[in-house]
Design a protein around this motif. Structure first.
Motif, PDB file in Angstrom:
ATOM      1  N   PHE A   1       9.648 -23.235  -1.778  1.00  0.00           N
ATOM      2  CA  PHE A   1       8.505 -23.936  -1.186  1.00  0.00           C
ATOM      3  C   PHE A   1       8.947 -25.263  -0.572  1.00  0.00           C
ATOM      4  O   PHE A   1       8.481 -25.641   0.508  1.00  0.00           O
ATOM      5  N   SER A   2       9.837 -25.974  -1.242  1.00  0.00           N
ATOM      6  CA  SER A   2      10.301 -27.274  -0.742  1.00  0.00           C
ATOM      7  C   SER A   2      10.922 -27.148   0.639  1.00  0.00           C
ATOM      8  O   SER A   2      10.675 -27.973   1.524  1.00  0.00           O
ATOM      9  N   VAL A   3      11.747 -26.119   0.833  1.00  0.00           N
ATOM     10  CA  VAL A   3      12.387 -25.915   2.126  1.00  0.00           C
ATOM     11  C   VAL A   3      11.340 -25.635   3.203  1.00  0.00           C
ATOM     12  O   VAL A   3      11.324 -26.267   4.270  1.00  0.00           O
ATOM     13  N   ALA A   4      10.456 -24.667   2.934  1.00  0.00           N
ATOM     14  CA  ALA A   4       9.425 -24.302   3.913  1.00  0.00           C
ATOM     15  C   ALA A   4       8.504 -25.476   4.204  1.00  0.00           C
ATOM     16  O   ALA A   4       8.123 -25.722   5.357  1.00  0.00           O
ATOM     17  N   ASN A   5       8.151 -26.217   3.182  1.00  0.00           N
ATOM     18  CA  ASN A   5       7.271 -27.368   3.338  1.00  0.00           C
ATOM     19  C   ASN A   5       7.933 -28.454   4.180  1.00  0.00           C
ATOM     20  O   ASN A   5       7.297 -29.080   5.026  1.00  0.00           O
ATOM     21  N   GLY A   6       9.234 -28.674   3.952  1.00  0.00           N
ATOM     22  CA  GLY A   6       9.965 -29.666   4.735  1.00  0.00           C
ATOM     23  C   GLY A   6      10.027 -29.305   6.207  1.00  0.00           C
ATOM     24  O   GLY A   6       9.873 -30.165   7.083  1.00  0.00           O
ATOM     25  N   VAL A   7      10.245 -28.014   6.499  1.00  0.00           N
ATOM     26  CA  VAL A   7      10.294 -27.566   7.892  1.00  0.00           C
ATOM     27  C   VAL A   7       8.933 -27.745   8.562  1.00  0.00           C
ATOM     28  O   VAL A   7       8.839 -28.218   9.690  1.00  0.00           O
TER      29      VAL A   7
ATOM     30  N   THR B   1       4.488 -22.124  13.022  1.00  0.00           N
ATOM     31  CA  THR B   1       4.855 -20.804  12.546  1.00  0.00           C
ATOM     32  C   THR B   1       4.707 -20.646  11.044  1.00  0.00           C
ATOM     33  O   THR B   1       4.702 -19.540  10.549  1.00  0.00           O
ATOM     34  N   ILE B   2       4.608 -21.725  10.323  1.00  0.00           N
ATOM     35  CA  ILE B   2       4.476 -21.633   8.874  1.00  0.00           C
ATOM     36  C   ILE B   2       3.154 -22.281   8.492  1.00  0.00           C
ATOM     37  O   ILE B   2       3.043 -23.496   8.405  1.00  0.00           O
ATOM     38  N   LYS B   3       2.164 -21.471   8.303  1.00  0.00           N
ATOM     39  CA  LYS B   3       0.823 -21.983   8.032  1.00  0.00           C
ATOM     40  C   LYS B   3       0.611 -22.107   6.535  1.00  0.00           C
ATOM     41  O   LYS B   3       0.608 -21.125   5.803  1.00  0.00           O
ATOM     42  N   MET B   4       0.412 -23.321   6.069  1.00  0.00           N
ATOM     43  CA  MET B   4       0.176 -23.547   4.649  1.00  0.00           C
ATOM     44  C   MET B   4      -1.224 -24.105   4.464  1.00  0.00           C
ATOM     45  O   MET B   4      -2.052 -24.069   5.366  1.00  0.00           O
TER      46      MET B   4
ATOM     47  N   GLY C   1      16.284 -31.106   3.367  1.00  0.00           N
ATOM     48  CA  GLY C   1      17.116 -30.167   4.119  1.00  0.00           C
ATOM     49  C   GLY C   1      16.247 -29.343   5.062  1.00  0.00           C
ATOM     50  O   GLY C   1      16.616 -29.099   6.212  1.00  0.00           O
ATOM     51  N   GLY C   2      15.087 -28.920   4.571  1.00  0.00           N
ATOM     52  CA  GLY C   2      14.156 -28.203   5.428  1.00  0.00           C
ATOM     53  C   GLY C   2      13.649 -29.076   6.560  1.00  0.00           C
ATOM     54  O   GLY C   2      13.539 -28.629   7.705  1.00  0.00           O
ATOM     55  N   ALA C   3      13.373 -30.353   6.256  1.00  0.00           N
ATOM     56  CA  ALA C   3      12.900 -31.274   7.290  1.00  0.00           C
ATOM     57  C   ALA C   3      13.949 -31.472   8.382  1.00  0.00           C
ATOM     58  O   ALA C   3      13.618 -31.630   9.558  1.00  0.00           O
ATOM     59  N   ALA C   4      15.221 -31.451   7.978  1.00  0.00           N
ATOM     60  CA  ALA C   4      16.296 -31.601   8.961  1.00  0.00           C
ATOM     61  C   ALA C   4      16.305 -30.438   9.951  1.00  0.00           C
ATOM     62  O   ALA C   4      16.690 -30.599  11.114  1.00  0.00           O
ATOM     63  N   LEU C   5      15.876 -29.268   9.491  1.00  0.00           N
ATOM     64  CA  LEU C   5      15.808 -28.104  10.376  1.00  0.00           C
ATOM     65  C   LEU C   5      14.637 -28.189  11.341  1.00  0.00           C
ATOM     66  O   LEU C   5      14.569 -27.430  12.309  1.00  0.00           O
ATOM     67  N   ALA C   6      13.700 -29.101  11.048  1.00  0.00           N
ATOM     68  CA  ALA C   6      12.496 -29.189  11.874  1.00  0.00           C
ATOM     69  C   ALA C   6      12.825 -29.520  13.322  1.00  0.00           C
ATOM     70  O   ALA C   6      12.066 -29.190  14.243  1.00  0.00           O
ATOM     71  N   ARG C   7      13.971 -30.164  13.576  1.00  0.00           N
ATOM     72  CA  ARG C   7      14.355 -30.499  14.943  1.00  0.00           C
ATOM     73  C   ARG C   7      14.501 -29.246  15.797  1.00  0.00           C
ATOM     74  O   ARG C   7      14.237 -29.264  16.993  1.00  0.00           O
ATOM     75  N   ARG C   8      14.929 -28.167  15.164  1.00  0.00           N
ATOM     76  CA  ARG C   8      15.146 -26.933  15.912  1.00  0.00           C
ATOM     77  C   ARG C   8      13.876 -26.101  16.050  1.00  0.00           C
ATOM     78  O   ARG C   8      13.889 -25.060  16.694  1.00  0.00           O
TER      79      ARG C   8
ATOM     80  N   THR D   1      11.286 -17.325   5.953  1.00  0.00           N
ATOM     81  CA  THR D   1      10.514 -18.034   4.929  1.00  0.00           C
ATOM     82  C   THR D   1       9.451 -17.133   4.320  1.00  0.00           C
ATOM     83  O   THR D   1       9.252 -17.106   3.107  1.00  0.00           O
ATOM     84  N   GLY D   2       8.754 -16.379   5.180  1.00  0.00           N
ATOM     85  CA  GLY D   2       7.719 -15.488   4.684  1.00  0.00           C
ATOM     86  C   GLY D   2       8.271 -14.444   3.735  1.00  0.00           C
ATOM     87  O   GLY D   2       7.708 -14.203   2.662  1.00  0.00           O
ATOM     88  N   VAL D   3       9.396 -13.836   4.120  1.00  0.00           N
ATOM     89  CA  VAL D   3      10.015 -12.828   3.262  1.00  0.00           C
ATOM     90  C   VAL D   3      10.469 -13.447   1.946  1.00  0.00           C
ATOM     91  O   VAL D   3      10.302 -12.873   0.864  1.00  0.00           O
ATOM     92  N   LEU D   4      11.025 -14.669   2.029  1.00  0.00           N
ATOM     93  CA  LEU D   4      11.519 -15.344   0.834  1.00  0.00           C
ATOM     94  C   LEU D   4      10.371 -15.680  -0.120  1.00  0.00           C
ATOM     95  O   LEU D   4      10.473 -15.490  -1.341  1.00  0.00           O
ATOM     96  N   LEU D   5       9.258 -16.156   0.426  1.00  0.00           N
ATOM     97  CA  LEU D   5       8.108 -16.488  -0.415  1.00  0.00           C
ATOM     98  C   LEU D   5       7.496 -15.233  -1.036  1.00  0.00           C
ATOM     99  O   LEU D   5       7.085 -15.245  -2.203  1.00  0.00           O
ATOM    100  N   LEU D   6       7.442 -14.157  -0.271  1.00  0.00           N
ATOM    101  CA  LEU D   6       6.932 -12.904  -0.835  1.00  0.00           C
ATOM    102  C   LEU D   6       7.853 -12.400  -1.941  1.00  0.00           C
ATOM    103  O   LEU D   6       7.388 -11.880  -2.962  1.00  0.00           O
ATOM    104  N   ALA D   7       9.156 -12.562  -1.740  1.00  0.00           N
ATOM    105  CA  ALA D   7      10.109 -12.166  -2.783  1.00  0.00           C
ATOM    106  C   ALA D   7       9.909 -13.008  -4.037  1.00  0.00           C
ATOM    107  O   ALA D   7       9.994 -12.506  -5.168  1.00  0.00           O
ATOM    108  N   ALA D   8       9.617 -14.308  -3.850  1.00  0.00           N
ATOM    109  CA  ALA D   8       9.366 -15.179  -4.999  1.00  0.00           C
ATOM    110  C   ALA D   8       8.099 -14.734  -5.735  1.00  0.00           C
ATOM    111  O   ALA D   8       8.047 -14.756  -6.973  1.00  0.00           O
ATOM    112  N   ALA D   9       7.080 -14.314  -4.980  1.00  0.00           N
ATOM    113  CA  ALA D   9       5.841 -13.834  -5.609  1.00  0.00           C
ATOM    114  C   ALA D   9       6.109 -12.570  -6.420  1.00  0.00           C
ATOM    115  O   ALA D   9       5.604 -12.422  -7.544  1.00  0.00           O
TER     116      ALA D   9
END
Length: 209
Positions: free
Chosen positions: A30-36, A109-112, A173-180, A194-202
């Motif tokens: 979640f931290s990575v996705a949230n940062g992005v 692209t990542i709706k929270m 680290g996720g926020a750093a990717l936000a530039r791209r 991210t979606g696949v990773l979060l579903l895997a976590a669920a």
């Protein structure tokens, strides 16, 4: 001098906690996705939310969490199921955002949820790693011959301190990717990942129940 905790036991706890803090799980994913999605400020707000949930767990531990789990196991099972569904919802929204990218390049692209703080709290309050920690990992380190409150306070300082460092590293680290994220192809690919990773976590949460 009578210390609140045994120094050797505390050192062992620090080692165990360090491993748990850096191991990828729902909170760090979640931290990575949230940062992005939300940048540095959002990443740190999510960290605050997750550690607020950790404080709730420590409060429960002070009230006798182990006994509550034995007496009302279904309550904790329901909490975990709710958390799994929430993480799955985040993953589905990420995938939906990814497939909207082609039609609307400027759409996130990542709706929270509306609040990084609330999202972080919800993810951590039902995190199976947190439940496992407070019901199985922490109890062996508590000395019944010493006052419980000072022990829990020291363990809380160590736990939250390490979690803040780890979650912040993942989030920034996720926020750093936000530039791209201005690149449509990268934005879509990362949202799918991210979606696949979060579903895997669920799924991981549900399979551990």
């Amino acid at each position: 001098m009578n210390l609140p905790v045994d120094p050797h036991l505390y050192a062992t706890f620090l080692g165990v906690m360090a491993v748990m803090a850096v191991t990828p799980g729902p909170a760090n994913v979640f931290s990575v996705a949230n940062g992005v999605q939300r940048g540095k400020a959002g990443a740190m707000a999510g960290v605050v939310g997750m550690n607020a949930a950790t404080l709730v767990w420590f409060g429960a531990a002070a009230l006798g969490l182990g006994a509550l789990v034995v007496a009302f196991p279904q309550i904790f099972r329901l909490i975990s199921i709710g958390g799994a569904l929430y993480v799955a919802w985040l993953g589905i929204n990420a995938l939906r955002g990814a497939f909207r990218t082609a039609a609307d390049p400027d759409h996130p692209t990542i709706k929270m949820g509306r609040s990084a703080l609330v999202d972080g709290f919800m993810v951590q309050i039902a995190n199976p790693k947190a439940i496992l920690f407070f019901t199985a990992v922490l109890p062996p380190f508590l000395d019944v011959n010493r006052p419980a409150a000072p022990q829990l306070a020291l363990f809380a300082v160590a736990t939250i301190g390490m979690d803040v460092l780890s979650m912040s590293a993942y989030g920034l680290g996720g926020a750093a990717l936000a530039r791209r994220m201005s690149e449509p192809r990268f934005r879509r690919g990362f949202a799918i990942f991210t979606g696949v990773l979060l579903l895997a976590a669920a799924v991981l949460i549900l399979t551990r129940l």
